[in-house]
Design a protein around this motif. Structure first.
Motif, PDB file in Angstrom:
ATOM      1  N   ALA A  31       0.836  -1.201   0.000  1.00 52.53           N
ATOM      2  CA  ALA A  31       0.000   0.000   0.000  1.00 52.53           C
ATOM      3  C   ALA A  31       0.872   1.253   0.000  1.00 52.53           C
ATOM      4  O   ALA A  31       0.574   2.230  -0.687  1.00 52.53           O
ATOM      5  CB  ALA A  31      -0.926   0.006   1.219  1.00 52.53           C
ATOM      6  N   PRO A  46      -8.540   0.700   3.377  1.00 55.88           N
ATOM      7  CA  PRO A  46      -7.860  -0.396   2.672  1.00 55.88           C
ATOM      8  C   PRO A  46      -8.690  -0.982   1.527  1.00 55.88           C
ATOM      9  O   PRO A  46      -8.136  -1.429   0.528  1.00 55.88           O
ATOM     10  CB  PRO A  46      -7.624  -1.445   3.756  1.00 55.88           C
ATOM     11  CG  PRO A  46      -7.787  -0.752   5.040  1.00 55.88           C
ATOM     12  CD  PRO A  46      -8.635   0.449   4.804  1.00 55.88           C
ATOM     13  N   LYS A  47     -10.014  -0.950   1.675  1.00 55.04           N
ATOM     14  CA  LYS A  47     -10.888  -1.518   0.647  1.00 55.04           C
ATOM     15  C   LYS A  47     -10.824  -0.731  -0.658  1.00 55.04           C
ATOM     16  O   LYS A  47     -11.231  -1.222  -1.701  1.00 55.04           O
ATOM     17  CB  LYS A  47     -12.321  -1.579   1.165  1.00 55.04           C
ATOM     18  CG  LYS A  47     -12.493  -2.529   2.334  1.00 55.04           C
ATOM     19  CD  LYS A  47     -13.903  -2.449   2.888  1.00 55.04           C
ATOM     20  CE  LYS A  47     -14.035  -3.214   4.164  1.00 55.04           C
ATOM     21  NZ  LYS A  47     -13.607  -2.494   5.349  1.00 55.04           N
ATOM     22  N   TYR A  52      -6.571  -5.002  -2.388  1.00 54.58           N
ATOM     23  CA  TYR A  52      -7.226  -5.371  -1.131  1.00 54.58           C
ATOM     24  C   TYR A  52      -7.765  -6.804  -1.149  1.00 54.58           C
ATOM     25  O   TYR A  52      -7.554  -7.567  -0.209  1.00 54.58           O
ATOM     26  CB  TYR A  52      -8.360  -4.397  -0.799  1.00 54.58           C
ATOM     27  CG  TYR A  52      -9.169  -4.819   0.395  1.00 54.58           C
ATOM     28  CD1 TYR A  52      -8.683  -4.631   1.678  1.00 54.58           C
ATOM     29  CD2 TYR A  52     -10.417  -5.427   0.254  1.00 54.58           C
ATOM     30  CE1 TYR A  52      -9.405  -5.022   2.791  1.00 54.58           C
ATOM     31  CE2 TYR A  52     -11.147  -5.820   1.352  1.00 54.58           C
ATOM     32  CZ  TYR A  52     -10.637  -5.613   2.615  1.00 54.58           C
ATOM     33  OH  TYR A  52     -11.352  -6.017   3.712  1.00 54.58           O
ATOM     34  N   ASN A  56      -6.892  -9.620   1.437  1.00 58.27           N
ATOM     35  CA  ASN A  56      -7.978  -9.959   2.348  1.00 58.27           C
ATOM     36  C   ASN A  56      -8.271 -11.458   2.354  1.00 58.27           C
ATOM     37  O   ASN A  56      -8.849 -11.975   3.303  1.00 58.27           O
ATOM     38  CB  ASN A  56      -9.240  -9.169   2.006  1.00 58.27           C
ATOM     39  CG  ASN A  56     -10.267  -9.247   3.100  1.00 58.27           C
ATOM     40  OD1 ASN A  56      -9.934  -9.089   4.268  1.00 58.27           O
ATOM     41  ND2 ASN A  56     -11.504  -9.496   2.738  1.00 58.27           N
TER      42      ASN A  56
END
Length: 117
Positions: A31, A46-47, A52, A56
């Motif tokens: 990121a 974060p989404k 992501y 995830n």
């Protein structure tokens, strides 16, 4: 003997947190490379990052596995302290605790706070 089996299991359980540590830190630094700065709480969510979904699918299971292993590690450490008072037993607990301590600091810190944002 039981002491040797528990010691071996402690070392094995000491590896488990590194899957969580590596996955969450990889996401955090990935990121950072995308954003040009380190992410922080809600900056960005974060989404909103394109990577992501990939992370995830790794981080929550790695966290769950670590949490379960940590609880088992605590129980086995206490058991080992009860049945053995040798120096080698304390070394096994100390060495196997390193990953768990790092994982606890990450979980209680801003990186985890950002990821679960």
């Amino acid at each position: 003997t039981a002491r040797k089996i528990i010691t071996w299991l402690l070392y094995l359980l000491g590896i488990a947190p590194f899957f969580y540590i590596i996955s969450i830190l990889t996401f955090y630094f990935h990121a950072r490379s995308i954003l040009g700065r380190f992410p922080s709480y809600n900056r960005p969510d974060p989404k909103e990052l394109s990577v992501y979904d990939a992370y995830n699918s790794i981080i929550p299971p790695a966290f769950g596995i670590w949490a379960i292993c940590f609880l088992i590690w605590i129980a086995l450490s206490v058991l080992l302290l009860v049945i053995a008072t040798e120096k080698a037993s304390f070394r096994a607990i100390a060495v196997s605790s390193i990953g768990h301590i790092i994982a606890i600091f990450i979980t209680l810190g801003p990186i985890f706070e950002w990821v679960v944002d």
